[in-house]
Structure formats: structure tokens, C-alpha cells
Design an enzyme around this catalytic site. Structure first.
Site, PDB file in Angstrom:
ATOM      1  N   LYS A 173       0.893  -1.173   0.000  1.00 12.00           N
ATOM      2  CA  LYS A 173       0.000   0.000   0.000  1.00 12.00           C
ATOM      3  C   LYS A 173       0.924   1.213   0.000  1.00 12.00           C
ATOM      4  O   LYS A 173       1.401   1.650   1.052  1.00 12.00           O
ATOM      5  CB  LYS A 173      -0.870  -0.029   1.252  1.00 12.00           C
ATOM      6  CG  LYS A 173      -2.214   0.650   1.139  1.00 12.00           C
ATOM      7  CD  LYS A 173      -2.179   2.069   0.657  1.00 12.00           C
ATOM      8  CE  LYS A 173      -1.979   3.079   1.769  1.00 12.00           C
ATOM      9  NZ  LYS A 173      -1.745   4.454   1.263  1.00 12.00           N
ATOM     10  N   GLU A 248       8.990   1.418  11.086  1.00 15.75           N
ATOM     11  CA  GLU A 248      10.054   2.406  10.837  1.00 15.75           C
ATOM     12  C   GLU A 248       9.369   3.766  10.896  1.00 15.75           C
ATOM     13  O   GLU A 248       8.629   4.127   9.980  1.00 15.75           O
ATOM     14  CB  GLU A 248      10.679   2.185   9.456  1.00 15.75           C
ATOM     15  CG  GLU A 248      11.313   0.826   9.263  1.00 15.75           C
ATOM     16  CD  GLU A 248      12.638   0.673   9.999  1.00 15.75           C
ATOM     17  OE1 GLU A 248      13.140   1.670  10.546  1.00 15.75           O
ATOM     18  OE2 GLU A 248      13.148  -0.449  10.048  1.00 15.75           O
ATOM     19  N   CYS A 282      13.190  10.917   7.382  1.00 11.92           N
ATOM     20  CA  CYS A 282      13.015  10.520   8.778  1.00 11.92           C
ATOM     21  C   CYS A 282      14.300  10.729   9.561  1.00 11.92           C
ATOM     22  O   CYS A 282      14.272  11.018  10.749  1.00 11.92           O
ATOM     23  CB  CYS A 282      12.596   9.057   8.833  1.00 11.92           C
ATOM     24  SG  CYS A 282      13.685   7.980   7.880  1.00 11.92           S
ATOM     25  N   GLU A 387       8.583  16.445  15.174  1.00 11.74           N
ATOM     26  CA  GLU A 387       9.163  16.232  13.845  1.00 11.74           C
ATOM     27  C   GLU A 387       8.535  17.218  12.859  1.00 11.74           C
ATOM     28  O   GLU A 387       7.310  17.285  12.744  1.00 11.74           O
ATOM     29  CB  GLU A 387       8.884  14.799  13.387  1.00 11.74           C
ATOM     30  CG  GLU A 387       9.522  14.480  12.043  1.00 11.74           C
ATOM     31  CD  GLU A 387       9.198  13.073  11.552  1.00 11.74           C
ATOM     32  OE1 GLU A 387       8.041  12.629  11.697  1.00 11.74           O
ATOM     33  OE2 GLU A 387      10.102  12.422  11.005  1.00 11.74           O
TER      34      GLU A 387
HETATM   35  P1  NAD Z   1       1.896   8.500   7.290  1.00 14.84           P
HETATM   36  O1  NAD Z   1       2.037   7.772   8.571  1.00 14.84           O
HETATM   37  O2  NAD Z   1       0.894   9.566   7.182  1.00 14.84           O
HETATM   38  O3  NAD Z   1       1.565   7.488   6.104  1.00 14.84           O
HETATM   39  C1  NAD Z   1       2.382   6.366   5.830  1.00 14.84           C
HETATM   40  C2  NAD Z   1       1.542   5.320   5.116  1.00 14.84           C
HETATM   41  O4  NAD Z   1       0.526   4.862   6.011  1.00 14.84           O
HETATM   42  C3  NAD Z   1       0.815   5.836   3.876  1.00 14.84           C
HETATM   43  O5  NAD Z   1       0.823   4.834   2.877  1.00 14.84           O
HETATM   44  C4  NAD Z   1      -0.598   6.081   4.404  1.00 14.84           C
HETATM   45  O6  NAD Z   1      -1.574   6.050   3.390  1.00 14.84           O
HETATM   46  C5  NAD Z   1      -0.734   4.905   5.355  1.00 14.84           C
HETATM   47  N1  NAD Z   1      -1.793   5.056   6.369  1.00 14.84           N
HETATM   48  C6  NAD Z   1      -2.290   6.204   6.893  1.00 14.84           C
HETATM   49  N2  NAD Z   1      -3.283   5.919   7.773  1.00 14.84           N
HETATM   50  C7  NAD Z   1      -3.389   4.578   7.821  1.00 14.84           C
HETATM   51  C8  NAD Z   1      -4.225   3.676   8.547  1.00 14.84           C
HETATM   52  N3  NAD Z   1      -5.170   4.102   9.397  1.00 14.84           N
HETATM   53  N4  NAD Z   1      -4.051   2.353   8.365  1.00 14.84           N
HETATM   54  C9  NAD Z   1      -3.103   1.894   7.516  1.00 14.84           C
HETATM   55  N5  NAD Z   1      -2.300   2.696   6.780  1.00 14.84           N
HETATM   56  C10 NAD Z   1      -2.437   4.026   6.935  1.00 14.84           C
HETATM   57  O7  NAD Z   1       3.362   9.043   6.936  1.00 14.84           O
HETATM   58  P2  NAD Z   1       3.803   9.957   5.697  1.00 14.84           P
HETATM   59  O8  NAD Z   1       3.316  11.349   5.946  1.00 14.84           O
HETATM   60  O9  NAD Z   1       3.454   9.284   4.423  1.00 14.84           O
HETATM   61  O10 NAD Z   1       5.382   9.887   5.840  1.00 14.84           O
HETATM   62  C11 NAD Z   1       6.112  10.730   6.669  1.00 14.84           C
HETATM   63  C12 NAD Z   1       6.491  10.011   7.957  1.00 14.84           C
HETATM   64  O11 NAD Z   1       7.191   8.807   7.661  1.00 14.84           O
HETATM   65  C13 NAD Z   1       7.445  10.826   8.812  1.00 14.84           C
HETATM   66  O12 NAD Z   1       7.035  10.753  10.152  1.00 14.84           O
HETATM   67  C14 NAD Z   1       8.782  10.117   8.619  1.00 14.84           C
HETATM   68  O13 NAD Z   1       9.683  10.313   9.664  1.00 14.84           O
HETATM   69  C15 NAD Z   1       8.352   8.711   8.472  1.00 14.84           C
HETATM   70  N6  NAD Z   1       9.387   7.913   7.787  1.00 14.84           N
HETATM   71  C16 NAD Z   1      10.107   7.009   8.517  1.00 14.84           C
HETATM   72  C17 NAD Z   1      11.122   6.286   7.903  1.00 14.84           C
HETATM   73  C18 NAD Z   1      11.949   5.285   8.682  1.00 14.84           C
HETATM   74  O14 NAD Z   1      12.586   4.433   8.057  1.00 14.84           O
HETATM   75  N7  NAD Z   1      11.970   5.345  10.013  1.00 14.84           N
HETATM   76  C19 NAD Z   1      11.391   6.458   6.547  1.00 14.84           C
HETATM   77  C20 NAD Z   1      10.630   7.389   5.843  1.00 14.84           C
HETATM   78  C21 NAD Z   1       9.626   8.103   6.473  1.00 14.84           C
END
Ligand code: NAD
Length: 491
Positions: A173, A248, A282, A387
Site C-alpha cells: 500500500k 520504521e 526521517c 518532527e
Molecule cells: P503517514 O504515517 O501519514 O503514512 C504512511 C503510510 O501509512 C501511507 O501509505 C498512508 O496512506 C498509510 N496510512 C495512513 N493511515 C493509515 C491507517 N489508518 N491504516 C493503515 N495505513 C495508513 O506518513 P507519511 O506522511 O506518508 O510519511 C512521513 C512520515 O514517515 C514521517 O514521520 C517520517 O519520519 C516517516 N518515515 C520514517 C522512515 C523510517 O525508516 N523510520 C522512513 C521514511 C519516512
């Protein structure tokens, strides 16, 4: 024409409505995508369940699964320029960065092909002459791989490659904003001969598709990269189902410049560590601690470098910082800077949206924000604790190293940290006490696929990459084989 998605080995329109994919740098349309709905999740899961249990896959030899991954790696390499261009249009990162992500995806596929081929099982020390014991690993079943928008192709391959190498089926997804790279990856897996149903790519809303996938009883592992609040929500779902998760999550990583640091190396490293990817990383080094003794010369050089960064059209070869993902995200970033000002912070450079038009870039049409450095706040301030996920660095001078350690670790996050010093003994000791899953010394944001990656504290659970990464997608089994000629004794 609507762009179809990859449901259970078929390219067809999803039932979740149409989503327009736009190029963040100028708002032009990339594609209209027929996104997935809950019925598509059901179909993908049903077919995936049969596919991973199919003896042809279940009993496939490691080198046969590896061959598919090697082929995909070659296909990615052959179309690297196109994939990089596509990903730049998807999320607005400069071409040089998206090329790095594409090559990282190819490397990840090769690494897990090799890990799969060379993985050993073990015979635990044999404590009885009546039986022997073996420890083996089995696949888990269907893996839900849920990814964010900032590094699509690399994040997705970090989940798909080990999951398939381990003998599972995977349903991806991708983030709502960036589905294009994952759909291209699906084409390459298809071309490489992955049996139908083992991979689906279901773009769609997180609260609908991601949620339905995570909750589906036949999904046996959630591998998530994204924000901490979404990760916590998914962890609750996983707890109810008693299934494993890899999370992550977010970060607010400290970077530390000690008094004996090489100022030029440190200033360049700090600048890259926060401002590459426009801070949408991140691992961005977002809190900077600088020793008082070198504060003046270090900050003078850092400000000079930051003011010289080329923010512009991501398709222009000289661009170092592209567009933020969306105007809504830019407004969030700008809101943090306003909050910093209101809390008494001093904006040393940047601090606003870039507008206007040049020969290379129509800034008004995109979401460009100045690289921003803020001083005058304490580590406990809102902007130091939350963040931002944008090009905003907060700088904090220090003169006591014990106090520094306390401040650097004073965060709910623990993803990464940076140390700049010429005293390696001191640097090593500091590296050991920092609460972070990755610590860089005299470098930043460098990665090796063979080094495990993941967070301490609210930055995550589990590790991706490394030889052990494949085990995150397997479950361990002990097998006892009786050796005695006598019937089992009663006790
Ligand atoms: P997000 O949590 O909003 O979304 C991530 C994914 O989760 C998307 O595909 C989204 O559609 C899905 N999602 C959202 N709500 C959901 C639910 N209720 N059930 C299942 N899936 C759901 O994050 P984002 O805004 O896309 O990305 C930014 C964040 O990701 C930042 O906090 C960043 O630090 C983190 N990040 C972490 C790493 C790591 O390796 N630690 C790497 C990249 C990004």
C-alpha cells in the site's frame, strides 16, 4: 485514461475512486489513478493466500526465489533513468536523489537474493542422544507493506525483497501521494516471472486500504514505514491480531559538533544532513548541538553554505533541493517556523516560502521553502521536540558534554544521530550513549544495505536491512527427531 493498478497479478481499475497524481514542482498532472477500495484488498488477499501456499512457491528453492530478485535488480538498473524521472515527478525530489533511491532499490533486491541463497539453518547444541533438534525458518504468509511518500521505490523494495525472499506474498500500500514507482516495480516483478498473486500494489487511502489490509485476518505481518501516530495505530491492530510488526517511524535526530571537529567537513555534513530531500527525511539531522568554543566559526560557515544552496526545479541538473510534497505540507512547515518565532526563536536564515519565477523554475507553481536555521530556543521547545519533516534546522549551543548527552537523548524519538569530532575515542564513547538506532560519525545520511536500520524509542520497532533482515519475514520452528530404539519413557 485511467491508470490501472496491480491487483492479484492483474492490471485493472481499482474500486476506490480516482486519485490524481500531480508533480509537486508545478502542479502538472502525472496520471489519473484508479485507486484500490476495500473489495480490492479482499481480492488481493484471497489470491495471495492461495499463491503463497501453492507448493510451487512454498517449496521453491532459495536460488529460484533469488533468481527473480536478481532479474528485477537488472531490470531496475536497465531502466534507472526512467524510474528516477518518474519518481521525481511523483514526489518532487531532485533527479540525483531519486537516482540514488532507484539504485538503492536494485541493490536491496540483489542483497536479499544473496541473503536468501546463502541463509543457513542451525542445529542447536545437541543435549540428548535420544533425539536431535533442528532450528528452521518458515515464511509468515501474507505481508502488508505500507510505505510513506518520501523515498518510495527504496522503501518499498526494503519490504518486498526480504518478504519474497523469505517465501511470503506481499501486498504493497504505497503512500497516497506517490503510487507511481510502486506500480512500475510491480511491472518489473511481473516481467521477471514472479508467479501471479504473490505481489499486489494497491494505491489508495490509508484509512481505507491500509486499514483494511492491516485488519484482514489473513494478513500475518504488517511492515510499516511512516509517521509515529500511524505506526502506533497499526501496532494496536497488530496487538489485537497477535501478529508481528516492523515499524520504521519518525525522528528528530541530534547532530553534535564537538570542539575539535573539522569545521569545514562538519558544516558540509550538517548542511547535507538536514537540507537534502528538503528535510523530508526521517533521519534528517534536525537538532544541531554546537560546542560554544567553535560556535561562531562553525555557524558562519554553515550559514554561508545554507544560503548558497540551490533550491529549484527538481528536473534541473544543478538543483540541490526540490519542491516539498504539497502545499498543505509547506503550510505545516511554515506553521512550525511561525511557532518558533512566537516562542522567541531567531530565524538566522530562510523562514519563508520561495515565490517568483526564473528561467529554470516557476516557484509560484510549486511548493518551495527556504532552507531555514533557527537559534535561541531550548531543546524542550515545541519545535525541538516535534518532527517537522521539512528544511528547518534548530541550533543549540552547548559547553558541558554531560548536559549535551542529556539534551540529545531528551526526545521521544531515537532514529539517528550525528557526531563531528577528530577525537575518535570520544566520538565512539558518545556514539555508545546516544539513544538512536543509527549513529554517524564524521559523515551523515550514508547507508549500507548490510547494516541493520531501525529506531529506538518512538522511532520504531524491528530492523530492516542486514543479513538478519530476512528473518523479520520468517518464523522460527524447532524440529525434534527421535533417535532412540526404545519407546518414549513416561517422564
Ligand atoms: P503517514 O504515517 O501519514 O503514512 C504512511 C503510510 O501509512 C501511507 O501509505 C498512508 O496512506 C498509510 N496510512 C495512513 N493511515 C493509515 C491507517 N489508518 N491504516 C493503515 N495505513 C495508513 O506518513 P507519511 O506522511 O506518508 O510519511 C512521513 C512520515 O514517515 C514521517 O514521520 C517520517 O519520519 C516517516 N518515515 C520514517 C522512515 C523510517 O525508516 N523510520 C522512513 C521514511 C519516512
Amino acid at each position: 485514461m485511467l491508470k490501472p493498478i496491480y491487483i492479484a497479478g492483474e492490471w485493472k481499475n481499482g474500486r476506490g475512486g480516482v486519485r490524481t497524481s500531480v508533480f509537486p514542482a508545478d502542479g502538472s498532472i502525472n496520471a489519473e489513478i484508479a485507486t484500490a477500495g476495500a473489495e480490492d484488498v479482499e481480492e488481493a488477499v484471497r489470491v495471495a493466500e492461495a499463491a503463497w501456499r501453492n507448493p510451487a512457491w512454498r517449496n521453491s528453492l532459495p536460488h529460484e526465489r533469488a533468481a527473480i530478485l536478481y532479474k528485477v535488480a537488472d531490470l531496475i538498473t536497465a531502466s534507472a533513468a526512467e524510474l528516477s524521472a518518474l519518481q521525481t515527478r511523483d514526489n518532487g525530489k531532485p533527479l540525483a536523489e531519486t537516482m540514488g533511491l532507484v539504485m538503492s532499490a536494485a541493490g536491496t533486491a540483489r542483497y536479499f537474493a544473496a541473503a536468501c541463497e546463502t541463509m543457513d539453518e542451525s542445529l542447536p547444541s545437541q543435549r540428548s542422544r535420544e533425539f536431535m533438534t533442528a532450528s528452521v525458518h518458515e515464511p509468515i504468509g501474507i505481508v502488508a507493506a505500507i510505505t510513506p511518500w518520501n523515498s518510495p521505490i527504496a522503501s518499498e523494495m526494503q519490504k518486498i525483497a526480504p518478504a519474497l525472499a523469505a517465501g511470503n506474498a506481499v501486498i504493497v500500500k504505497p503512500a497516497d501521494a506517490t503510487p507511481l514507482a510502486a506500480l512500475e516495480l510491480a511491472k518489473l516483478f511481473e516481467e521477471a516471472g514472479l508467479p501471479k498473486g504473490l505481489l499486489s500494489v494497491l494505491p489508495g487511502r490509508g484509512s481505507v486500504v491500509g486499514e483494511a489490509l492491516a485488519k484482514h485476518p489473513l494478513v500475518r505481518k504488517i511492515s510499516f514505514t511512516g509517521g509515529t501516530s500511524t505506526g502506533r495505530h497499526l501496532a494496536h491492530i497488530a496487538a489485537d491480531k497477535l501478529i508481528p510488526t516492523s515499524l520504521e517511524l519518525g525522528g528528530k535526530s541530534p547532530t553534535i559538533v564537538l570542539e575539535d571537529a573539522d569545521i569545514e567537513m562538519a558544516a558540509r555534513g550538517v548542511c547535507y544532513g538536514i537540507f537534502s530531500s528538503a528535510g523530508q527525511a526521517c533521519i534528517a539531522g534536525a537538532r544541531l548541538f554546537v560546542h560554544q568554543k567553535v560556535y561562531q566559526p562553525f555557524m558562519a560557515r554553515l550559514l554561508e553554505l545554507t544560503r548558497g544552496l540551490k533550491v529549484g526545479h527538481p528536473e534541473h541538473p544543478d538543483t540541490q533541493i526540490g519542491s516539498l510534497i504539497s502545499m498543505a505540507h509547506l503550510e505545516t512547515v511554515a506553521g512550525f517556523v511561525e511557532r518558533a518565532r512566537a516562542d522567541g526563536g531567531e530565524v538566522l536564515c530562510g523562514g519563508q516560502r520561495i515565490t517568483g519565477k526564473t528561467a529554470d523554475c516557476d516557484y509560484d507553481a510549486g511548493n518551495f521553502y527556504e532552507p531555514t536555521i533557527i537559534a535561541g530556543l531550548s531543546n524542550s521547545s515545541y519545535v525541538c521536540q516535534e518532527e517537522i519533516f521539512g528544511p528547518v534546522l534548530v541550533v543549540l549551543p552547548f559547553d558541558d558534554e554531560q548536559d549535551l548527552i542529556g539534551q540529545a537523548n531528551d526526545s521521544v524519538f531515537g532514529l539517528a544521530a550525528g557526531i563531528w569530532t577528530e577525537n575518535f575515542r570520544k566520538g565512539w564513547q558518545l556514539a555508545r550513549v546516544l539513544e538512536a538506532g543509527t549513529v554517524w560519525m564524521n559523515t551523515y545520511k550514508k547507508f549500507s544495505i548490510s547494516a541493520p536500520f531501525g529506531g529506538f524509542k518512538e522511532s520504531g520497532l524491528g530492523r530492516e536491512k542486514g543479513r538478519q533482515g530476512i528473518l523479520e519475514y520468517m518464523q522460527q520452528k524447532s524440529i525434534y527427531v527421535g533417535l532412540s530404539d526404545q519407546p518414549n519413557p513416561w517422564a
